[in-house]
Write an enzyme that holds these catalytic residues in place. Structure first.
Site, PDB file in Angstrom:
ATOM      1  CE  LYS A 123      -3.429   2.626   2.426  1.00 44.76           C
ATOM      2  NZ  LYS A 123      -3.655   3.215   3.746  1.00 44.76           N
ATOM      3  N   GLY A 134     -11.206   8.138   6.083  1.00 38.65           N
ATOM      4  CA  GLY A 134     -12.299   9.064   6.340  1.00 38.65           C
ATOM      5  C   GLY A 134     -13.626   8.445   6.699  1.00 38.65           C
ATOM      6  CG  ASN A 160      -6.491   1.515  11.554  1.00 39.32           C
ATOM      7  OD1 ASN A 160      -5.299   1.746  11.500  1.00 39.32           O
ATOM      8  ND2 ASN A 160      -7.004   0.961  12.650  1.00 39.32           N
ATOM      9  CB  SER A 161      -9.381   5.965  12.547  1.00 40.45           C
ATOM     10  OG  SER A 161      -8.025   6.191  12.240  1.00 40.45           O
TER      11      SER A 161
END
EC number: 2.8.1.10
Length: 265
Positions: free
Chosen positions: A106, A194, A215-216
């Site tokens: 990535k 996002g 992820n977040s």
């Protein structure tokens, strides 16, 4: 109705269209349970985190790499030279973890420390060099249709346009450009960064994206385990909706129970 198929990247097939990250979790136990709940097959790993030994070695040992496909990323790199060097290290890490044929990377080149926006020029430069080194390149980019097409033309295996800045949870802020990228692309389009809630993951899939990377939104949720499941459901629901085909929008109402051939006595 469109027919579904597996996600194809670099000659490999994946049943899940949800990719997940490994950062920001409160513990490795929470991370591992969350990964399981997502039913994801592709897991990103920040090579620099491992290189700097920020629990990196522990991370590699904790994850069962027979169950997950490692996607090393070049997070923290600010130019193409750094990204190329870290990508090569990432490939070695994948081999050390038992994935001898793993050439995935990535690609992230981010000089902007405030908004973490990717550098299009350095990304394109690094991608071309890495492709020549037999990498399967998944570049993280802004929602730029022209750049996305150029990356496809030089041989990238996917493009990964951002929905909004990394970790912001703002959702999909540029639907128009994302839709153009999806329409013009002959390689998988993965929405990366996002997404904050499952409805936004579903929205990305409804547009026709081939997958999302999250992820977040999972790691920082009040209950990561539940959010991991919810994101899995959101991606699946969005994919099914895309395949089913939405109703056409109309300016006027259209009764669902039309009065046709109904006699009232």
């Amino acid at each position: 109705m469109k027919e579904d198929s597996c996600l194809q990247i670099g000659g490999k097939s994946f049943s899940s269209r949800l990719m997940v990250g490994t950062g920001k979790y409160t513990s490795s136990e929470v991370m591992l349970e969350s990964l399981a709940n997502t039913e994801s097959e592709i897991v990103t790993v920040a090579v620099r985190r491992i290189q700097n030994n920020q629990n990196g070695e522990n991370l590699l040992e904790k994850i069962d790499w027979k169950k997950f496909w490692m996607l090393p990323n070049t997070a923290g790199c600010t130019n193409s030279d750094e990204a190329i060097r870290i990508a090569i290290l990432g490939r070695e890490l994948a081999k050390l973890s038992g994935q001898e044929e793993n050439n995935f990377v990535k690609l992230e080149v981010i000089p902007d420390k405030k908004y973490l926006l990717p550098d299009p020029i350095e990304t394109l430069k690094a991608a071309e060099i890495l492709i020549n080194k037999d990498f399967i390149v998944l570049p993280y980019i802004n929602a730029d249709p022209i750049l996305a097409k150029k990356l496809e033309e030089i041989g990238c295996s996917t493009v990964m346009p951002l929905g909004s800045p990394i970790g912001s949870g703002q959702g999909l802020l540029n639907l128009s450009n994302i839709s153009i990228i999806i329409e013009n692309s002959n390689i998988p389009v993965i929405i990366d960064a996002g997404i904050g809630v499952p409805s936004e993951a579903s929205q990305a899939m409804e547009l026709g994206a081939d997958g999302v990377l999250i992820n977040s939104a999972i790691a920082l949720a009040k209950n990561p385990l539940k959010m991991a499941k919810a994101m899995n459901y959101g991606v699946k629901a969005g994919r099914e909706a895309f395949l089913a085909g939405r109703i056409e929008k109309q300016k006027l109402a259209n009764a669902s129970s039309p009065e046709i051939n109904i006699s009232i006595k």
